[in-house]
Design an enzyme around this catalytic site. Structure first.
Site, PDB file in Angstrom:
ATOM      1  N   LYS A 212       7.869 -92.919 -21.773  1.00  0.00           N
ATOM      2  CA  LYS A 212       8.152 -91.478 -21.880  1.00  0.00           C
ATOM      3  C   LYS A 212       9.451 -91.284 -22.628  1.00  0.00           C
ATOM      4  O   LYS A 212      10.290 -92.186 -22.754  1.00  0.00           O
ATOM      5  CB  LYS A 212       8.243 -90.825 -20.488  1.00  0.00           C
ATOM      6  CG  LYS A 212       9.325 -91.402 -19.570  1.00  0.00           C
ATOM      7  CD  LYS A 212      10.718 -90.859 -19.760  1.00  0.00           C
ATOM      8  CE  LYS A 212      11.714 -91.461 -18.771  1.00  0.00           C
ATOM      9  NZ  LYS A 212      13.123 -91.142 -19.114  1.00  0.00           N
TER      10      LYS A 212
ATOM     11  N   PRO B 186      10.696-101.703 -23.929  1.00  0.00           N
ATOM     12  CA  PRO B 186      11.981-102.296 -23.539  1.00  0.00           C
ATOM     13  C   PRO B 186      12.459-101.751 -22.195  1.00  0.00           C
ATOM     14  O   PRO B 186      12.221-100.584 -21.860  1.00  0.00           O
ATOM     15  CB  PRO B 186      12.940-101.869 -24.659  1.00  0.00           C
ATOM     16  CG  PRO B 186      12.093-101.377 -25.765  1.00  0.00           C
ATOM     17  CD  PRO B 186      10.810-100.919 -25.169  1.00  0.00           C
TER      18      PRO B 186
ATOM     19  N   ALA C  10      16.154 -98.897 -21.163  1.00  0.00           N
ATOM     20  CA  ALA C  10      16.032 -98.105 -22.378  1.00  0.00           C
ATOM     21  C   ALA C  10      15.971 -96.613 -22.135  1.00  0.00           C
ATOM     22  O   ALA C  10      16.046 -95.829 -23.086  1.00  0.00           O
ATOM     23  CB  ALA C  10      14.775 -98.539 -23.142  1.00  0.00           C
ATOM     24  N   GLY C  11      15.781 -96.171 -20.888  1.00  0.00           N
ATOM     25  CA  GLY C  11      15.578 -94.750 -20.639  1.00  0.00           C
ATOM     26  C   GLY C  11      14.197 -94.288 -21.017  1.00  0.00           C
ATOM     27  O   GLY C  11      13.955 -93.087 -21.181  1.00  0.00           O
TER      28      GLY C  11
ATOM     29  N   GLY D 138      11.448 -95.272 -19.140  1.00  0.00           N
ATOM     30  CA  GLY D 138      10.625 -95.247 -17.939  1.00  0.00           C
ATOM     31  C   GLY D 138       9.607 -96.352 -17.840  1.00  0.00           C
ATOM     32  O   GLY D 138       8.630 -96.213 -17.089  1.00  0.00           O
TER      33      GLY D 138
ATOM     34  N   GLY E  48       9.546 -99.371 -16.393  1.00  0.00           N
ATOM     35  CA  GLY E  48       9.331 -99.914 -15.058  1.00  0.00           C
ATOM     36  C   GLY E  48       8.661 -98.913 -14.138  1.00  0.00           C
ATOM     37  O   GLY E  48       7.782 -99.273 -13.337  1.00  0.00           O
ATOM     38  N   SER E  49       9.041 -97.642 -14.250  1.00  0.00           N
ATOM     39  CA  SER E  49       8.426 -96.602 -13.430  1.00  0.00           C
ATOM     40  C   SER E  49       6.959 -96.426 -13.794  1.00  0.00           C
ATOM     41  O   SER E  49       6.094 -96.255 -12.923  1.00  0.00           O
ATOM     42  CB  SER E  49       9.162 -95.275 -13.625  1.00  0.00           C
ATOM     43  OG  SER E  49      10.488 -95.348 -13.139  1.00  0.00           O
TER      44      SER E  49
ATOM     45  N   ASP F  64      11.267 -91.350 -11.251  1.00  0.00           N
ATOM     46  CA  ASP F  64      10.395 -91.112 -12.395  1.00  0.00           C
ATOM     47  C   ASP F  64       8.953 -91.526 -12.140  1.00  0.00           C
ATOM     48  O   ASP F  64       8.061 -91.166 -12.925  1.00  0.00           O
ATOM     49  CB  ASP F  64      10.890 -91.882 -13.631  1.00  0.00           C
ATOM     50  CG  ASP F  64      12.066 -91.225 -14.321  1.00  0.00           C
ATOM     51  OD1 ASP F  64      12.352 -90.053 -14.017  1.00  0.00           O
ATOM     52  OD2 ASP F  64      12.700 -91.896 -15.158  1.00  0.00           O
TER      53      ASP F  64
END
Length: 287
Positions: free
Chosen positions: A17, A99, A102-103, A105, A107-108, A141
């Site tokens: 995202k 990555p 990275a911001g 998301g 992993g979420s 997230d």
């Protein structure tokens, strides 16, 4: 509809995202922060696969990521099994492309799609509200990735509503570039200054699809302190603008930076130019 089954295997993709604007409003008594942001799914994706196996196991193509209960996919699997009152089983594998740090998301998204994948694999009927509650306990997230469209997110990010009556689709080409730095969410929140003062209407600004208005009014509160701490990320933003991006910004708490382009050719060239310097990049003519 469940993903197709082939030779005893079930698969899902887990999209990343970007954040179109992000306001950090206040620190809460529970230690989290209230935020307001528009979350938009994009086509940069991880892939999850589950096969028969007992006991439950997890593997990943990225050797830098843990494969024990420090990994959100493993925690999601155990949370779902506990909710259903069963023993987790299956060999879950994550093909990692997005990555981390990275911001975006990643992993979420992996956790949310683990919930959806294993609910299918284990033939569970889990109400949407229960799945949302499981996701929210895993991370702020995570609930967003149970949806397939842009959402206005408030609370700590888990309170979601569709951006518009019809699913919003970004009408621009998109390039995402990962600078050679990783930013932890905790470090980012330590740098940002919460501000609950009313600002431009975030929903109306995004829906305007007016890049001049985006440039003026779509603000990510993490961007200034992250760019100051990590000038590499700031240089990526500047390069995207120089390459023709009508709007470019930090995603989430960083360090990935995205640019939106009116011309797909410019977005593609910007991604290839970043890759030529050794940076990871992704582009699409539509988000």
């Amino acid at each position: 509809m469940s993903p197709p089954v082939s030779a005893g295997t079930l698969r899902r993709v887990a999209p990343a995202k970007i954040n179109l604007g992000l306001h950090v409003l206040r620190r809460r008594l529970d230690g989290y922060h209230d935020v307001e942001t528009v979350l938009l799914p994009v086509g940069w994706r991880d892939r999850l696969t589950v096969r028969h196996g007992k006991p439950f196991s997890f593997s990943c193509t990225d050797p830098t990521l843990p494969v024990d209960d420090r990994n959100l996919c493993v925690r999601a699997a155990h949370a779902l099994a506990a909710h259903a009152g069963i023993e987790p089983h299956g060999a879950l594998h994550l093909e990692k492309h997005v990555p981390h740090g990275a911001g975006l998301g990643g992993g979420s998204s992996d956790a949310a799609h683990t919930l959806r994948l294993l609910a299918d694999w284990w033939s569970l009927e889990v109400p949407g509200s229960a799945l949302h509650a499981l996701a929210a306990r895993l991370g702020s997230d995570v609930p967003f990735f149970l949806h397939d469209e842009a959402m206005l997110a408030t609370g700590r990010g888990e309170v979601l509503e569709p951006l518009a009556a019809e699913p919003y689709r970004l009408p621009f080409a998109l390039t995402i570039v990962m600078p050679p730095v990783h930013v932890s969410t905790g470090d980012a929140y330590a740098l940002v200054q919460p501000n609950a003062e009313p600002g431009p209407d975030l929903r109306a600004t995004v829906l305007s699809n007016d890049l001049e208005r985006w440039h003026r009014d779509l603000v990510n509160d993490f961007q200034a302190p992250i760019f100051e701490r990590y000038p590499e990320a700031c240089r990526v933003r500047d390069t995207l603008v120089e390459s023709g991006a009508g709007y470019a910004a930090l995603s989430g708490s960083g360090a990935a930076v995205f640019g939106v382009f009116e011309q797909a050719k410019a977005a593609r060239h910007a991604a290839h130019a970043a890759e030529a310097t050794g940076l990871r990049a992704w582009w699409s003519d539509a988000a």
